[in-house]
Design a protein around this motif. Structure first.
Motif, PDB file in Angstrom:
ATOM      1  N   GLU A 232       0.810  -1.225   0.000  1.00 47.69           N
ATOM      2  CA  GLU A 232       0.000   0.000   0.000  1.00 47.69           C
ATOM      3  C   GLU A 232       0.841   1.270   0.000  1.00 47.69           C
ATOM      4  O   GLU A 232       0.446   2.287  -0.550  1.00 47.69           O
ATOM      5  N   ASP A 233       2.028   1.225   0.636  1.00 45.60           N
ATOM      6  CA  ASP A 233       2.852   2.433   0.702  1.00 45.60           C
ATOM      7  C   ASP A 233       3.695   2.648  -0.558  1.00 45.60           C
ATOM      8  O   ASP A 233       4.489   3.593  -0.631  1.00 45.60           O
ATOM      9  N   CYS A 234       3.541   1.758  -1.558  1.00 50.42           N
ATOM     10  CA  CYS A 234       4.255   1.843  -2.850  1.00 50.42           C
ATOM     11  C   CYS A 234       5.769   1.764  -2.686  1.00 50.42           C
ATOM     12  O   CYS A 234       6.516   2.251  -3.547  1.00 50.42           O
ATOM     13  N   LYS A 235       6.245   1.181  -1.583  1.00 49.63           N
ATOM     14  CA  LYS A 235       7.694   1.097  -1.354  1.00 49.63           C
ATOM     15  C   LYS A 235       8.254  -0.293  -1.603  1.00 49.63           C
ATOM     16  O   LYS A 235       9.461  -0.485  -1.579  1.00 49.63           O
ATOM     17  N   LYS A 236       7.342  -1.271  -1.796  1.00 46.50           N
ATOM     18  CA  LYS A 236       7.830  -2.639  -2.002  1.00 46.50           C
ATOM     19  C   LYS A 236       7.086  -3.305  -3.157  1.00 46.50           C
ATOM     20  O   LYS A 236       5.896  -3.082  -3.365  1.00 46.50           O
ATOM     21  N   ILE A 237       7.837  -4.146  -3.885  1.00 46.22           N
ATOM     22  CA  ILE A 237       7.242  -5.048  -4.875  1.00 46.22           C
ATOM     23  C   ILE A 237       7.577  -6.463  -4.415  1.00 46.22           C
ATOM     24  O   ILE A 237       8.718  -6.735  -4.032  1.00 46.22           O
ATOM     25  N   ILE A 238       6.581  -7.337  -4.414  1.00 47.86           N
ATOM     26  CA  ILE A 238       6.820  -8.741  -4.047  1.00 47.86           C
ATOM     27  C   ILE A 238       6.598  -9.578  -5.300  1.00 47.86           C
ATOM     28  O   ILE A 238       5.553  -9.463  -5.944  1.00 47.86           O
ATOM     29  N   SER A 239       7.585 -10.391  -5.661  1.00 48.14           N
ATOM     30  CA  SER A 239       7.467 -11.189  -6.889  1.00 48.14           C
ATOM     31  C   SER A 239       7.688 -12.663  -6.583  1.00 48.14           C
ATOM     32  O   SER A 239       8.411 -13.023  -5.649  1.00 48.14           O
TER      33      SER A 239
END
Length: 618
Positions: A425-432
């Protein structure tokens, strides 16, 4: 519970066109409507308002389509499984209702044609059937039938009626070209073989001129045969030089006597019909994909071309201006995503392209293509500034959603391709998630906006199929083909809980409260689990046949939608665990379903490239 006892979801619009049906695109004689197949549905689309109406009745893909001369009747044939009979449905066009269901051919109906006075319908069976049948349109009874070709010939591909007689029609195919005469008194059809001399051709389409003197055949060799209807001899054939590449798929005769020709390499050409050279009247035009059908509007002042890349183009005859009318995916659609809090747009990915659509008008707004790659998953960043995509070459690519420009690329994100993706939600992480089973967390720095690897978590033994982040962002859940779902702590990057089941998990969702997860997969069960201790709360049967591939939960957590290999969209009450609404319309396996944020629509995508938009029941 049987589907008939449930409420049916209303289908609002479809994005798709089955361009592989030869001559499947038709302009109705009223000049106002375009008719084309999509899966098992026949779509009637108003050319001015773009409003769609749906004729549903086939149990499998529509394989051919025809309309009678006055436009009173519409007929469609289908394919079915080996050993079963394939239906032909005759529709009453005015009432948009099913008139007759004709069942005789095995496995596939190859082609259909109405007689000029609408007394008869002639149908042609596919290669497993090989028969031609004449049906009476007043009684819906089969008048007579016969094998379509001699034993030594190959498949017969096409049938067309004469323009002035209800007793004469032509069939053509691989090593066979016949003119048939109907003898109603004796209930027989008598074939007369056309003498082609030394010529060996496979004919894909036949068009009869308005006086029934000659008929033109388009061949896979890329030339046109002109046959004399009376003598059954070849009048001429050409062009000798500059044949049409990849064969001729459709021919239409204009009032001037010239021929409109559509070829397998995407060429649309106007050639002189009165000369044996078949020279071009004006330079040929090119469309994307192979032309499979040409439809004239009125006298041919406008004509429409359908291609196997699921596109329909409109041409104006005078200035040769080309306008795309329908553009759709022609490969399986892997994922669908809405921007956060925005229901007006959604994105889909299929094959090597990502497309952004306008929900209300079903119009394509943007297309992003990465040639020769396959996109597995897409997700909008919560702030809407970028569209993150997962690709089979192991890269994560981020695009700007307004222009489609590449924002950044994460190279070598996973060894065996990136299979699932999510953002916080904070646009600081991408999980792949990758094909090798690793889950990786990427930090996006505020200064450079370029992600770097924060942590790799290795517990899954097989490909990751779905990743969802908990509403507060502190943890995420990953579903995998190894039969486990793992809840990860995104602060300490360790496993918090693991749930196991005897299934290949395909989809997982968090309840908006974050206290439960709901999973499904190849065991056809929908299972509820506690996130606190990983215990199973309940399990309900989600489908009678085939796995469940897509699932979404409403923002308030009261409703769940699922879709899968049974080709149905089901709307569940979360607390009851019961289906209340069902949507029938897909003919390919459903791959993903999404609810729009304001709960107005449900979007479902499938393996045949179709996108269906349903009205959410209020």
């Amino acid at each position: 519970m049987p589907c008939d006892d449930l409420n049916h979801l209303e289908l609002v619009s479809t994005i798709g066109f089955n361009g592989n049906v030869n001559r499947g695109l038709i302009i109705h004689p009223d000049r106002e409507h375009m008719i084309y197949p999509l899966g098992s549905t026949v779509i009637i689309r108003n050319l001015t308002t773009n409003r769609q109406e749906f004729l549903t009745g086939h149990k499998n893909n529509v394989s051919c389509l025809t309309v009678s001369k006055s436009g009173k009747y519409l007929a469609s044939g289908q394919v079915t499984h080996m050993g079963f009979k394939a239906d032909i449905i005759v529709w009453d066009y005015e009432k948009r209702s099913l008139l007759y269901r004709l069942t005789l051919h095995k496995v596939k109906v190859e082609a259909l044609a109405f007689s000029p006075n609408e007394l008869y319908l002639v149908s042609l069976g596919g290669q497993d059937d090989g028969s031609v049948v004449v049906w009476n349109m007043k009684t819906a009874a089969a008048v007579c039938g016969s094998p379509a070709a001699v034993q030594s010939a190959g498949t017969t591909f096409t049938v067309n009626y004469a323009n002035n007689s209800d007793d004469i029609f032509v069939t053509a195919g691989e090593g066979t070209l016949r003119v048939w005469e109907l003898d109603l008194q004796n209930r027989k059809i008598r074939p007369l073989e056309c003498n082609m001399g030394q010529l060996k051709r496979i004919v894909k389409c036949v068009e009869v001129d308005e006086n029934d003197h000659y008929f033109y055949c388009g061949t896979t060799s890329g030339d046109i045969l002109k046959m004399n209807m009376k003598t059954k001899l070849v009048a001429n054939y050409g062009p000798a030089k500059g044949k049409f590449s990849r064969g001729i798929a459709d021919i239409k005769i204009l009032k001037t006597g010239d021929l409109l020709v559509g070829a397998g390499d995407g060429t649309v050409a106007l050639v002189k019909g009165n000369s044996d050279k078949y020279g071009l009247v004006k330079p040929a035009m090119k469309v994307q994909g192979a032309v499979t059908s040409i439809a004239l509007r009125g006298e041919g002042h406008q004509f429409f071309v359908g291609t196997n890349k699921s596109q329909i183009f409109r041409f104006n005859f005078t200035d040769s201006a080309m306008t795309p009318i329908v553009s759709a995916h022609y490969e399986p659609v892997a994922d669908v995503a809405f921007p956060v809090g925005c229901s007006e747009l959604f994105a889909t990915c299929s094959g090597d392209d990502i497309r952004v659509w306008h929900t209300l008008t079903s119009r394509e707004l943007l297309r992003i293509t990465v040639p020769n790659m396959i996109c597995h998953a897409i997700e909008f960043m919560q702030d809407g500034h970028s569209l993150i995509s997962a690709w089979e070459d192991g890269k994560i690519r981020a695009f700007l959603p307004e222009s489609g420009k590449l924002h950044y690329t994460i190279d070598n994100a996973h060894n065996s391709g990136v299979t699932a993706i999510a953002t916080t939600e904070d646009c600081k992480k991408i999980i792949s998630g990758g094909g090798e089973g690793q889950v990786r967390v990427w930090d996006i720095s505020e200064r450079t906006n370029i992600p770097r690897l924060k942590e790799a978590m290795k517990e899954h033994k097989s490909a990751i199929t779905c990743i969802k982040v908990r509403p507060n962002g502190g943890e995420c859940v990953t579903a995998s083909d190894d039969g486990t779902c793992i809840i990860w702590d995104l602060c300490r990057f360790v496993r918090k809980q693991m749930v196991m089941s005897n299934t290949l998990f395909r989809c997982v969702c968090y309840h908006p409260m974050g206290i439960q997860i709901i999973t499904s997969g190849t065991d056809r069960k929908v299972a509820y689990w506690e996130t606190f201790d990983g215990s199973q709360i309940r399990e309900v049967e989600g489908s009678k046949t085939g796995s469940i591939n897509g699932m979404d939960i409403s923002p308030d957590g009261t409703a769940v939608i699922t879709g899968g290999d049974d080709k149905l969209i089901k709307l569940w009450d979360y607390n009851e665990g019961a289906v209340h609404w069902v949507g029938e319309g897909h003919s390919g396996n459903v791959t993903r379903v999404k609810m729009c944020p304001n709960r107005a629509y449900i979007v479902s995508v499938s393996q045949d490239g179709a996108i269906l938009i349903w009205r959410y029941p209020q």
